[in-house]
Design a protein around this motif. Structure first.
Motif, short mmCIF file in Angstrom:
data_model
loop_
_atom_site.label_atom_id
_atom_site.label_comp_id
_atom_site.label_asym_id
_atom_site.label_seq_id
_atom_site.Cartn_x
_atom_site.Cartn_y
_atom_site.Cartn_z
N UNK A 168 1.54 -9.54 -0.62
CA UNK A 168 1.62 -10.30 0.69
C UNK A 168 1.24 -9.48 1.89
N UNK A 222 0.44 -9.61 5.00
CA UNK A 222 1.39 -9.54 6.31
C UNK A 222 2.58 -8.85 6.20
N UNK A 223 3.25 -8.99 5.01
CA UNK A 223 4.63 -8.38 5.15
C UNK A 223 4.39 -6.91 4.82
N UNK A 238 1.65 -4.98 5.74
CA UNK A 238 1.31 -4.51 7.02
C UNK A 238 2.52 -4.04 7.84
N UNK A 239 3.30 -5.13 7.76
CA UNK A 239 4.75 -5.07 8.83
C UNK A 239 5.42 -3.81 8.00
N UNK A 285 14.11 -12.31 2.06
CA UNK A 285 13.42 -11.59 2.86
C UNK A 285 13.86 -10.28 3.55
#
Lengths: 122, 782
Positions: A11, A13-14, A16-17, A105
């Motif tokens: 994922x 986005x995750x 990168x975060x 999460x």
């Protein structure tokens, strides 16, 4: 000296975060989109710690653990990221040689703490 | 960028702070675009699912700081349910508390999806949301929705559940049900009185849930009510009640349970009652089904038991609870007679025992010397075996066995084996059938042995039939006999049975045979006439010259009409077609009445491919066309070869001519143009399409447009869109030229001769011609 951390997460986005947070926390993060990419990176050198998702395309987190422990014969700490409800996979991962797990999460701060703890153990 | 916003800390360095401010400015610029706002919203919503803890809170804060929630609020005002639903979902996920009051309005929305989203949002956004929801909802709360709401409540931070007993009195039964489940989940056991009252609820779900709560909270006080409502409850509720009694009950309740065991008709409920009894008082009811009572007696070695196959085992299993009769001393001492009478308590055994006439058995056995015990009597054979043994054995029984109520099931006396063997194969079979008929054997197909003709005859005589029935029967038999006589002379390869089934095949008779048999048939059928039955006499025409051909051959077996039909179809020149000579050779003539009816039916017309197409085209022209098609029709008329096509064209042309006359006569009274405005298809299309589409459509006007489009094109010359205006002019000219050519080609004189058609041809050559001098003048002036 910054610790080397390989992060495998499909994922973007995750990834990168988490990568941003870990880098901010003092890690030198190498981001891999799947286990296969991680395997290629591992061929060039073993990091101080590995953080990997279980469910990934091509080469799953489980296969990655097996590869590190059986083929590379490395004791590098491995933290797995699993989806909620994948308890069976987590148990299998522990049997294969994972050191810790964190469920989605994901709390980036929690991951930081767990990574630091594993490194301290090592 | 998002990460920097999320993980920015106040104690960051100056460089980081200035970087953060620059980012803010940058993002503000970006968010001026709706698309960027939408993308950012999606990203944040996606990330929200993957992160937790502090990062999630920061994410939600960022969402609101950037004002993205305003977009979600706008969505709430939409009239589309999916947009509203998405708006509610976004606001819920991002925990925008200020949206609470807006969302609660949707709790009783008639649109299910919105309503469900609103329910989740209400419960999620504020801790008191559940109160509001339970108070206000009027609709059904599905099981799935209840689970989702419970999940929301479980994950709610700092949630203090309200006392849900407050909603046990709700008018909405789903609220009551949900409240009961929440009461159970949160262990709110201060609702005993309400729970007991709810056992009496008419709704089974509520009743069941109340019983579950009673069981969970160990409400012993509810036992009395449970027993009261038991008998009027459904099977499921009965089982639930028994489950509760099992948990709460004591030995005092055993009596009630035994009553259920004896009185209840439903097997499941009875089983549950037995289970409950055994739970409360373990060992009260012992297993008895299939238990063989062994009392120390051994089967004598001289009784040879043949191995029983599995099928036989299955058949005899229910009655095979063979009780080895103990000696008389043992009967007195070892076993109480009550138990022996009662036998196994299971349902099947009881039924078996009911069927067994114990008294008869005992009378029969009384005449037998039972000194050679153990005696074993098969239940199935008891009647027959007793009859035989009565004849063979003359000794009397020593003991008064009538007082001993024992199930005797099988007697195998070693010295009687030979005697029994003689009737085993006959009477035993019958007895087995009798026994089977008593059992449920509905699943076995009924097989009846074929009855021979002689037997049929015997049956016929034996049955008491009415005179009419007998006559009908005789008639049927006569017909059958005659049919049987109608066998082909030559041997054919198929069997006689197959021949008999071929009802469609033409029947062939020998001429002399008909002469002989005809009179017999008439005589017999006269009897039938007496029964007021209408009899139709069929005659068979046979061409003597074709005797050989008409006799049965392999060809006879084929479908006779197929070849004929094909021949007829191919021969299109001879319409209408008569049945070919060949086809009539072997076919039995129909009776006159049928022929008369058939003659009245219109005969089929067959066209070749080209004619069919032309006729179809003409049909279409007639249906859809008008007088403008006359030129086309004239062309077709010139090309037409067949008379039917020519006739058809003339017919259509006449119709159109008539239409013209009617229209012209109407115009004299009132001009059509005044009543009906010429309608252009393009005009209609132009109302709904954009400029690009309009430009494309305008290209088509030249090709397919007619005079109706001229007026429309003229109106387009004043269109606000410059591109349309520019394009309309050449197209108008082109169309007018086209119409001019067409008018010359088809009916050059019509427009000039018939004044009535000038209106109709408005915008065509004629109108253009008339306006031409004006145009010249305009040009000269301009």
């Amino acid at each position: 000296m910054r610790k080397k951390l390989f992060l495998a997460e499909d994922d973007e986005l995750l990834a990168a975060l988490l990568s941003y947070r870990l880098e901010k926390g003092g890690y030198d993060v190498t981001l891999c989109q799947d286990g296969k990419q991680m395997k290629e990176h591992l061929a060039h050198g073993i990091p101080d710690i590995i953080v990997s998702d279980i469910m990934m395309p091509y080469f799953s987190g489980m296969e990655l653990i097996g590869f590190v422990r059986s083929e590379l014969k490395s004791n590098v700490p491995i933290i797995i990221i699993s989806s909620a409800g994948n308890e069976e996979n987590v148990l299998d991962a522990f049997e294969l040689g994972a050191n810790d797990f964190i469920s989605k999460p994901v709390s980036p701060s929690e991951l930081m703490v767990r990574a630091a703890r594993e490194l301290n153990k090592a | 960028m998002i990460s920097e916003f999320l993980f920015h800390e106040d104690d960051a360095s100056k460089e980081e702070k200035s970087n953060y401010v620059n980012l803010k400015i940058e993002i503000r610029q970006l968010l001026k675009s709706d698309f960027n706002r939408q993308v950012l919203s999606e990203i944040l919503l996606d990330l929200r699912k993957d992160v937790s803890g502090d990062a999630q809170k920061r994410l939600m804060k960022l969402y609101q700081d950037l004002g993205l929630h305003q977009d979600a609020f706008v969505k709430l005002k939409s009239w589309r349910w999916e947009v509203i639903s998405k708006g509610i979902s976004e606001l819920t996920q991002m925990r925008v508390e200020e949206s609470y009051s807006f969302i609660t309005k949707f709790i009783n929305d008639k649109r299910g999806t919105i309503r469900k989203q609103a329910e989740i949002a209400t419960v999620t956004l504020k801790n008191e949301g559940i109160d509001y929801f339970l108070d206000t909802t009027k609709y059904r709360i599905s099981e799935w929705q209840q689970l989702k709401l419970l999940d929301v409540l479980r994950n709610q931070e700092d949630f203090e559940p309200p006392r849900f007993k407050a909603w046990l009195t709700s008018n909405n039964k789903f609220v009551v049900l949900f409240a009961l489940r929440l009461i159970k989940y949160y262990n709110q056991n201060d609702v005993i009185a309400s729970l007991i009252e709810l056992i009496k609820h008419k709704n089974n779900q509520i009743k069941d849930e109340a019983i579950a709560c009673i069981k969970e909270f160990n409400v012993v006080e509810a036992l009395g009510t449970l027993k009261l409502v038991f008998w009027k409850s459904s099977v499921d509720i009965k089982i639930s009640i028994l489950g509760a009694i099992t948990v709460l009950g004591t030995e005092v309740d055993l009596e009630f349970l035994r009553l259920i065991e004896n009185k209840e008709s439903n097997f499941l409920v009875r089983s549950k009652a037995i289970s409950s009894i055994n739970t409360i008082a373990p060992g009260s009811i012992m297993p008895k089904k299939g238990i063989v009572q062994i009392t120390g007696n051994q089967i004598p070695e001289d009784i040879v038991q043949e191995p029983i196959s599995d099928t036989e085992k299955d058949i005899y299993e229910p009655s095979a609870t063979k009780t080895v009769i103990p000696s008389n001393d043992e009967l007195e001492t070892e076993q109480p007679t009550d138990e022996l009478i009662k036998g196994p308590k299971n349902e099947e055994m009881e039924e078996d025992n009911e069927k067994l006439d114990i008294k008869t058995n005992l009378d029969e056995i009384a005449s037998i010397n039972l000194d050679f015990l153990p005696l074993v009597i098969d239940e199935v054979e008891e009647t027959k075996s007793s009859t035989v043994t009565t004849e063979l054995i003359e000794k009397e029984i020593v003991h008064d066995v009538s007082e001993i109520t024992v199930v005797f099931e099988e007697i195998v006396a070693p010295f009687l084996e030979d005697s029994f063997s003689s009737f085993e194969n006959t009477d035993e079979e019958q007895s087995s059938l009798d026994e089977l008929s008593e059992r449920e054997v509905a699943f076995i197909p009924i097989v009846i042995e074929d009855v021979t003709d002689s037997e049929k005859e015997a049956l016929f005589h034996e049955e008491e039939l009415t005179s009419e029935q007998k006559s009908t029967r005789q008639f049927e038999e006569a017909i059958e006999e005659e049919m049987a006589m109608m066998k082909p002379e030559q041997d054919i390869n198929i069997g006689a049975e197959t021949f008999g089934q071929m009802n469609f095949s033409p029947t062939i008779f020998k001429e002399e045979w008909i002469v002989e048999k005809k009179q017999d048939l008439f005589d017999e059928t006269k009897e039938v006439e007496a029964l007021n039955l209408e009899v139709v006499y069929d005659e068979v025409k046979i061409d003597p010259s074709n005797k050989e051909e008409s006799s049965v051959s392999d060809d006879f077996l084929e479908w006779p009409f197929e070849e004929t039909m094909n021949e007829e179809y191919n021969d299109l020149g001879n319409l209408p077609l008569e049945p070919s000579e060949k086809s009539t050779k072997n076919v039995v003539d129909q009776n006159f009445e049928i022929e008369a009816i058939l003659r009245k039916l219109p005969e089929p017309k067959y066209y070749d491919g080209e004619t069919i197409l032309t006729m179809r085209l003409l049909d279409d022209i007639e249906a859809l066309g008008d007088q403008r098609e006359v030129p086309v029709l004239k062309e077709l008329l010139q090309e037409a070869k067949t008379t039917c096509v020519i006739d058809r064209i003339n017919e259509i042309m006449e119709t159109f001519e008539l239409e013209i006359q009617v229209q012209s006569s109407q115009k004299e009274i009132k001009p059509i143009s005044a009543e009906f405005k010429p309608f252009s298809v393009f005009e209609d299309l132009f109302r709904t399409c954009d400029t690009e589409a309009k430009l494309i459509l305008m290209d088509e006007i030249i090709d397919i447009g007619d005079e109706k489009e001229v007026k429309f094109l003229k109106s387009l010359l004043e269109d606000p869109e410059i591109r349309i205006r520019e394009k309309a002019e050449p197209i108008l000219e082109g169309l007018q030229n086209k119409l001019f050519h067409e008018s010359l080609l088809f009916e050059p004189s019509l427009a000039f001769i018939d004044d009535s058609r000038t209106d109709k041809y408005e915008g065509s050559f004629l109108s253009q011609l008339l306006s031409f001098p004006n145009k010249i003048i305009e040009k000269l002036n301009g």
